[in-house]
Scaffold this motif. Structure first.
Motif, PDB file in Angstrom:
ATOM      1  N   LEU A  27     -24.596 -26.689 -29.565  1.00  0.00           N
ATOM      2  CA  LEU A  27     -23.536 -27.427 -28.880  1.00  0.00           C
ATOM      3  C   LEU A  27     -23.149 -26.754 -27.562  1.00  0.00           C
ATOM      4  O   LEU A  27     -22.902 -27.430 -26.563  1.00  0.00           O
ATOM      5  N   GLY A  28     -23.102 -25.441 -27.571  1.00  0.00           N
ATOM      6  CA  GLY A  28     -22.781 -24.719 -26.349  1.00  0.00           C
ATOM      7  C   GLY A  28     -23.832 -24.909 -25.272  1.00  0.00           C
ATOM      8  O   GLY A  28     -23.506 -25.120 -24.102  1.00  0.00           O
ATOM      9  N   ILE A  29     -25.087 -24.855 -25.680  1.00  0.00           N
ATOM     10  CA  ILE A  29     -26.172 -25.058 -24.713  1.00  0.00           C
ATOM     11  C   ILE A  29     -26.138 -26.482 -24.164  1.00  0.00           C
ATOM     12  O   ILE A  29     -26.331 -26.706 -22.970  1.00  0.00           O
ATOM     13  N   ALA A  30     -25.845 -27.445 -25.025  1.00  0.00           N
ATOM     14  CA  ALA A  30     -25.811 -28.844 -24.596  1.00  0.00           C
ATOM     15  C   ALA A  30     -24.632 -29.123 -23.667  1.00  0.00           C
ATOM     16  O   ALA A  30     -24.707 -30.031 -22.833  1.00  0.00           O
ATOM     17  N   SER A  31     -23.558 -28.383 -23.787  1.00  0.00           N
ATOM     18  CA  SER A  31     -22.376 -28.657 -22.970  1.00  0.00           C
ATOM     19  C   SER A  31     -22.295 -27.809 -21.704  1.00  0.00           C
ATOM     20  O   SER A  31     -21.297 -27.880 -20.987  1.00  0.00           O
ATOM     21  N   VAL A  37     -17.620 -22.809 -18.657  1.00  0.00           N
ATOM     22  CA  VAL A  37     -16.874 -21.848 -19.465  1.00  0.00           C
ATOM     23  C   VAL A  37     -16.915 -22.252 -20.939  1.00  0.00           C
ATOM     24  O   VAL A  37     -17.133 -21.425 -21.828  1.00  0.00           O
ATOM     25  N   GLY A  38     -16.723 -23.533 -21.215  1.00  0.00           N
ATOM     26  CA  GLY A  38     -16.774 -24.012 -22.594  1.00  0.00           C
ATOM     27  C   GLY A  38     -18.152 -23.849 -23.198  1.00  0.00           C
ATOM     28  O   GLY A  38     -18.294 -23.471 -24.366  1.00  0.00           O
ATOM     29  N   GLY A  39     -19.176 -24.133 -22.411  1.00  0.00           N
ATOM     30  CA  GLY A  39     -20.545 -23.984 -22.896  1.00  0.00           C
ATOM     31  C   GLY A  39     -20.884 -22.544 -23.228  1.00  0.00           C
ATOM     32  O   GLY A  39     -21.478 -22.254 -24.265  1.00  0.00           O
ATOM     33  N   TRP A  40     -20.496 -21.644 -22.338  1.00  0.00           N
ATOM     34  CA  TRP A  40     -20.770 -20.228 -22.598  1.00  0.00           C
ATOM     35  C   TRP A  40     -19.970 -19.721 -23.782  1.00  0.00           C
ATOM     36  O   TRP A  40     -20.457 -18.929 -24.589  1.00  0.00           O
ATOM     37  N   SER A  41     -18.734 -20.179 -23.891  1.00  0.00           N
ATOM     38  CA  SER A  41     -17.902 -19.741 -25.015  1.00  0.00           C
ATOM     39  C   SER A  41     -18.502 -20.180 -26.345  1.00  0.00           C
ATOM     40  O   SER A  41     -18.572 -19.399 -27.300  1.00  0.00           O
ATOM     41  N   LEU A  42     -18.924 -21.432 -26.428  1.00  0.00           N
ATOM     42  CA  LEU A  42     -19.552 -21.923 -27.655  1.00  0.00           C
ATOM     43  C   LEU A  42     -20.864 -21.206 -27.933  1.00  0.00           C
ATOM     44  O   LEU A  42     -21.179 -20.900 -29.088  1.00  0.00           O
ATOM     45  N   SER A  43     -21.624 -20.950 -26.898  1.00  0.00           N
ATOM     46  CA  SER A  43     -22.901 -20.258 -27.078  1.00  0.00           C
ATOM     47  C   SER A  43     -22.703 -18.842 -27.617  1.00  0.00           C
ATOM     48  O   SER A  43     -23.395 -18.415 -28.546  1.00  0.00           O
ATOM     49  N   VAL A  44     -21.761 -18.131 -27.051  1.00  0.00           N
ATOM     50  CA  VAL A  44     -21.495 -16.760 -27.505  1.00  0.00           C
ATOM     51  C   VAL A  44     -20.937 -16.765 -28.920  1.00  0.00           C
ATOM     52  O   VAL A  44     -21.363 -15.968 -29.771  1.00  0.00           O
ATOM     53  N   LEU A  45     -20.018 -17.672 -29.212  1.00  0.00           N
ATOM     54  CA  LEU A  45     -19.451 -17.766 -30.550  1.00  0.00           C
ATOM     55  C   LEU A  45     -20.532 -18.099 -31.585  1.00  0.00           C
ATOM     56  O   LEU A  45     -20.576 -17.508 -32.667  1.00  0.00           O
TER      57      LEU A  45
END
Length: 67
Positions: A27-31, A37-45
């Motif tokens: 989801l982070g990569i897709a966003s 910022v949201g994409g990186w946050s989801l990716s790291v999480l």
């Protein structure tokens, strides 16, 4: 020595962390295109959750069953 119930809970926790983390990572990569910022946050999480699941599998493998 660990009970069967505790080992079963660790199994469930490990796989929930791994699959949930991978889903969040995707989801982070897709966003990334919409919100950086949201994409990186989801990716790291998601990556942290996946690594935590792998650590739980390693810990689970080192525990022995109660006789």
């Amino acid at each position: 020595m660990t009970e069967e119930r505790t080992l079963a809970r660790l199994d469930v926790l490990a796989w929930v962390l791994i699959y949930g983390g991978l889903f969040t990572l995707v989801l982070g990569i897709a966003s990334h295109g919409r919100t950086a910022v949201g994409g990186w946050s989801l990716s790291v999480l998601g990556a942290v959750a996946t690594v935590a699941g792998i650590v739980v599998i390693v810990v689970r493998a080192r525990l022995s069953r109660k006789p």
